[in-house]
Scaffold this active site. Structure first.
Site, short mmCIF file in Angstrom:
data_model
loop_
_atom_site.label_atom_id
_atom_site.label_comp_id
_atom_site.label_asym_id
_atom_site.label_seq_id
_atom_site.Cartn_x
_atom_site.Cartn_y
_atom_site.Cartn_z
N GLY A 1 -26.37 54.51 29.07
CA GLY A 1 -24.71 54.07 30.55
C GLY A 1 -23.15 54.26 30.48
O GLY A 1 -22.93 54.32 28.77
N GLY B 85 -20.14 51.95 31.36
CA GLY B 85 -18.86 50.76 32.45
C GLY B 85 -17.33 50.91 32.25
O GLY B 85 -17.09 52.16 31.99
N GLY B 86 -16.93 49.96 32.85
CA GLY B 86 -15.63 50.09 33.54
C GLY B 86 -14.64 50.03 31.99
O GLY B 86 -13.43 51.29 31.74
N MET B 87 -15.19 49.73 30.89
CA MET B 87 -14.35 49.74 29.27
C MET B 87 -15.47 50.87 28.08
O MET B 87 -14.17 50.93 26.95
CB MET B 87 -14.02 48.21 28.80
CG MET B 87 -13.78 47.99 29.87
SD MET B 87 -11.53 47.76 30.52
CE MET B 87 -10.71 46.98 31.11
N VAL C 50 -22.26 54.20 26.56
CA VAL C 50 -23.03 53.54 26.11
C VAL C 50 -23.94 55.01 25.36
O VAL C 50 -24.28 55.72 26.48
CB VAL C 50 -23.61 52.29 26.04
CG1 VAL C 50 -24.56 51.94 24.64
CG2 VAL C 50 -22.80 51.32 26.17
N LYS D 232 -21.84 52.89 21.17
CA LYS D 232 -20.99 51.79 22.05
C LYS D 232 -19.24 52.64 21.82
O LYS D 232 -18.97 51.97 21.20
CB LYS D 232 -20.75 50.04 22.60
CG LYS D 232 -20.47 50.08 23.60
CD LYS D 232 -19.99 48.68 23.32
CE LYS D 232 -19.85 48.36 25.44
NZ LYS D 232 -20.31 46.97 26.00
N ASP E 186 -19.61 36.83 28.65
CA ASP E 186 -19.73 37.63 30.30
C ASP E 186 -21.45 37.49 29.61
O ASP E 186 -22.06 38.91 29.69
CB ASP E 186 -19.45 39.01 29.62
CG ASP E 186 -19.65 40.41 30.49
OD1 ASP E 186 -19.67 39.81 31.75
OD2 ASP E 186 -19.52 41.28 30.35
#
Length: 839
Positions: A20, A22-24, A27, A42, A134
């Site tokens: 996957g 994400g914005g930052m 993974v 990650k 988060d």
């Protein structure tokens, strides 16, 4: 799947596939070669290096988080850096996020177990000084044994400053799970994580988050201003616990995760005992009932009924046996005997009784004499009593005073006559007091003179004389007060100190039945009634109500009062409806994000209009506080976007609405820090030739990647990462800023091209890209719907070609994009056709 060549290379790890992005970070599933162990690797985006302190802070926070050892926390095996990549090797949790891919709700036992496990994990982490920041379904993973594990501890904190570097307009973070204090930019503790856990609990039960809005900023404002979300009726037994998780103020929530876990365990035990059947989805349960023990009948004192017994007879109350106890002794043997001492006592008693009787005869001789046949004295005394009863006290031959005195001439020692004259004197005092109250002072003086002569003075006479003197003095003062009251009435001075109403009431205090004063009060009441109606016309309902109360106190029986009260009620109803309409409009504008601005069609103007009519209106004051909170949220967003001018304007609007607000003070501090950073950046020396060359290379690579459609992949060489690398060298570079802002439009254009070419996998990639670049983009729902329709068309084609496997994959992909599409059910039925074989 991304080709192996586009994946990163980190020594000691063999990357298997991407899990996957994400914005930052991205993974990967990787094999840790030294121990032959599957891990989730990650890798942070190189764009985060725009913050020169990021690397050191990331490594420190991640290494601290690696010390967290808990059954429900994803373990961290390794932390390090390879070139421009910071990475974390974590426990690989194979099942995936706790939320179903189709978004359907989870059942109650599953939800309670997951929330309990997460509460214990958060309690453990908080005891070690960690705040997650988060908590969301994507960060709660399921192991193969069904247990849940929380991931990304410490990473959110390490990424905190990096989120402030965004220039594309996209909000980095997860606003749907954000606590009110997090939306306000306040300092956080473990209770903020519990709020986020409450949102997760709601989503697991209902299948959606409670707050929805057009953009992320509006969602953050809703966490601050909107009421607590309510679960569907079948989950009402869980509402109290959800309320304690989602309280707007941290002090009103559960104070730690252990308390949350304990509350859930109580509910789970009740579920096991079958006491909360209504929580079973699809069934309606009734409240459990308690079986009461059988109680024996009791008497009025609560005692159990005794065996039946006969009522005891007098003389045998304490004997439960109805038959008397007989003695074998003869009656004579039980009779007491009288001796000589008894006879002497009897004789002494007779002597004493004779003496007492003689004294009584002497003491009451006058009364006994009255029992004798009528004489002249008795006739006079009888006439005197009659005159006294008629109130004919003195001044004539037939008055009580004259007749009692005549009786004393006949018998100077007659006690009845003496007592009669005393009674006449007391009656004269009573008449004097009555005359005083009636302001008949001459009669009062005459009666007191007669009483003084009869009683030879005394305390009662002197008290009545003092009352008479005080009344004569007050009468003089009343005349002056009345004149002053009439003058005040003429001058229109009614309710103020020294006004007509106060003066008339002082007259009536001294003389309650004063007719001129009562008439004056009625005139004052009429003038007040006119003033009241003028105030109602002006819309000043509260002032009019105060005038009505003044009239009610001054002239309680004034016939105008019921009419005025009816007019006041009508005015209040009208004013209340107008206020309610303004309050409703203000709430609508606040939810729509129209907080302040020019004109009246914004929430701030509406609340101010309400307070102008009702200065104490609680809802309007609360609304102003909510507006202040929303303005602070917007100011914080402007600060994050490095726009001090907008932030300053917003904070100046918020300050008069919430004086002394801690949120405003905190935002002011952040604004000062931003200005300092901007000043430092402005004073930064010009780029060296080498830096200028690198900047040009980054910009050229970014433009090339954007044209090729490589917007966020592969990591490090995508358009997004290259533009961010350029900004790391020159934070105000116009080309890089424009390039970042243009990426969402490129994603939309590339999506349209892919759809037109029926390249649905590529179209899905660009939908995912747009979600990461601009999660609040208004076109996203339309793009998802279009892609879902295209996938359903493909599923239908594959069914016609008797290729159910491919049809199933297309159908599932469409369901993830548009779970409510009506075509899903039709195609699902076709797919289940037992006559169709798998091609």
């Amino acid at each position: 799947m991304i080709p192996e060549s586009r994946m990163i290379d980190i020594p000691g790890y063999r990357v298997v596939r991407q899990l996957g992005r994400g914005g930052m970070a991205t993974v990967y599933l990787a094999l840790q070669e030294s121990v032959d162990r599957e891990v989730a690797l990650k890798v942070m985006s190189p764009a985060l290096l725009a913050d020169p302190t990021y690397g050191e802070r990331f490594l420190r926070e991640a290494r601290i988080a690696a010390k967290l050892q808990h059954p429900h926390v994803v373990g961290i095996h390794d932390v390090g850096r390879q070139g421009d990549y910071f990475y974390i090797a974590m426990e690989y949790v194979s099942v995936g996020p706790v939320l179903r891919e189709d978004g359907k709700p989870r059942d109650v036992p599953f939800t309670l177990r997951v929330v309990r496990e997460m509460a214990r994990a958060l309690h453990y982490a908080n005891s070690k000084g960690f705040v997650h920041r988060d908590v969301k379904p994507d960060n709660i993973l399921l192991r193969e044994d069904g247990s849940a594990a929380l991931t990304d501890f410490g990473i959110a904190r390490a990424n905190d400053s990096a989120t402030r570097m965004t220039r594309t307009g996209a909000v980095v973070g997860t606003p749907h799970y954000m606590s009110p204090e997090q939306a306000r930019g306040r300092g956080l503790d473990g209770r903020s994580d519990l709020y986020s856990l409450g949102i997760v609990m709601y989503e697991l039960l209902v299948g959606r988050v409670p707050y929805h809005a057009e953009d992320s900023l509006a969602v953050g404002i809703m966490h601050i201003t909107q009421p607590l979300p309510q679960l569907p009726p079948e989950f009402r037994a869980l509402q109290p616990m959800l309320d304690l998780l989602l309280a707007k103020e941290p002090e009103q929530r559960f104070q730690d995760g252990a308390a949350v876990a304990a509350a859930i365990e109580t509910i789970e035990r009740r579920l096991e005992r079958g006491e909360l059947a209504e929580l079973t989805r699809g069934h309606t349960g009734s409240a459990p009932t308690l079986a009461l023990p059988t109680v024996r009948p009791s008497d009025s004192r609560g005692r159990v009924d005794p065996p039946t017994r006969s009522e005891p007879r007098i003389g045998h109350i304490g004997n439960v046996n109805p038959e008397p106890q007989r003695s074998s002794r003869p009656v004579e043997a039980r009779r007491p005997r009288r001796g000589g001492a008894g006879r002497w006592i009897f004789a002494l008693a007779v002597v004493v009784l004779l003496g007492v009787g003689g004294f009584a005869l002497w003491r009451n001789q006058d009364k006994l004499r009255a029992l004798l046949p009528r004489t002249e004295l008795n006739d006079v005394l009888a006439r005197a009593d009659n005159a006294l009863a008629r109130g004919q006290l003195s001044g004539s031959n037939d008055s009580a005073r004259e007749l009692f005195e005549s009786a004393r001439v006949i018998d100077p020692d007659n006690d009845i006559a003496r007592a009669g004259l005393r009674r006449v004197g007391e009656a004269l005092i009573a008449q004097a007091r009555a005359a005083t109250q009636q302001r008949d002072f001459a009669v009062a003086h005459a009666r007191l003179a007669d009483a003084r002569a009869l009683l030879a003075g005394g305390a009662a006479v002197e008290q009545a004389a003092a009352e008479l003197k005080q009344a004569e003095t007050a009468n003089t003062e009343i005349g002056g007060l009345f004149d002053q009251a009439e003058a005040a009435l003429t001058a229109g001075k009614l309710v103020e100190a020294g006004g007509a109403i106060e003066l008339y009431q002082r007259v009536l205090t001294s003389e309650p039945g004063n007719a001129p004063a009562l008439a004056g009060l009625r005139k004052a009441g009429a003038a007040l009634a006119a003033q009241t109606r003028d105030l109602l016309v002006q819309g000043k309902v509260d002032e009019a109500a105060a005038r009505v109360e003044v009239i009610a106190r001054a002239v309680p029986n004034d016939p105008v009062l019921p009419v005025l009260r009816a007019e006041l009620t009508a005015a209040r109803t009208s004013a209340s409806l107008a206020l309610d309409a303004r309050l409703k409009r203000a709430q609508e504008l606040l939810r729509a994000g129209r907080i302040a601005g020019d004109g009246e069609d914004n929430a701030l103007a509406q609340y101010k209009a309400v307070l102008a009519l009702d200065p104490t209106n609680a809802k309007a004051r609360t609304g102003l506080s909510q507006i202040a909170g929303a303005l602070v949220v917007q100011a914080n967003a402007a600060i994050e976007e490095s726009n001090p001018t907008v932030a300053e304007r917003l904070l100046r609007q918020a300050e008069p609405l919430a004086p002394g607000s801690a949120d405003i003070a905190a935002a002011r501090g952040q604004l000062r820090e931003l200005r300092e950073r901007l000043d430092i950046a402005a004073s930064r020396p010009a780029l060296t030739p080498d830096q200028q060359q690198k900047l040009a290379a980054h910009l050229a690579a970014a433009d090339k990647a954007a044209q090729a459609g490589n917007l966020i992949l592969p990591p490090g060489s995508s358009a997004y990462d290259k533009y961010r690398a350029a900004l790391a060298l020159d934070g105000s570079n116009a080309q890089a800023l424009a390039g970042l802002q243009g990426l969402p439009q490129i994603a939309r254009d590339q999506f349209n091209i892919a759809i037109g070419q029926q390249k649905l996998d590529r179209a899905r990639d660009f939908v995912d890209t747009l979600e990461q670049l601009a999660p609040a983009d208004a076109s996203l729902p339309t793009l998802r719907a279009r892609l879902a329709e295209a996938l359903l068309d493909e599923a239908e084609q594959r069914l016609d070609q008797n290729r159910p496997g491919e049809a199933r994959r297309a159908l599932d992909a469409a369901r993830n994009l548009s779970p409510t599409n009506p075509r899903l059910g039709v195609l699902e039925q076709k797919l289940r056709d037992p006559d169709r074989g798998d091609g």
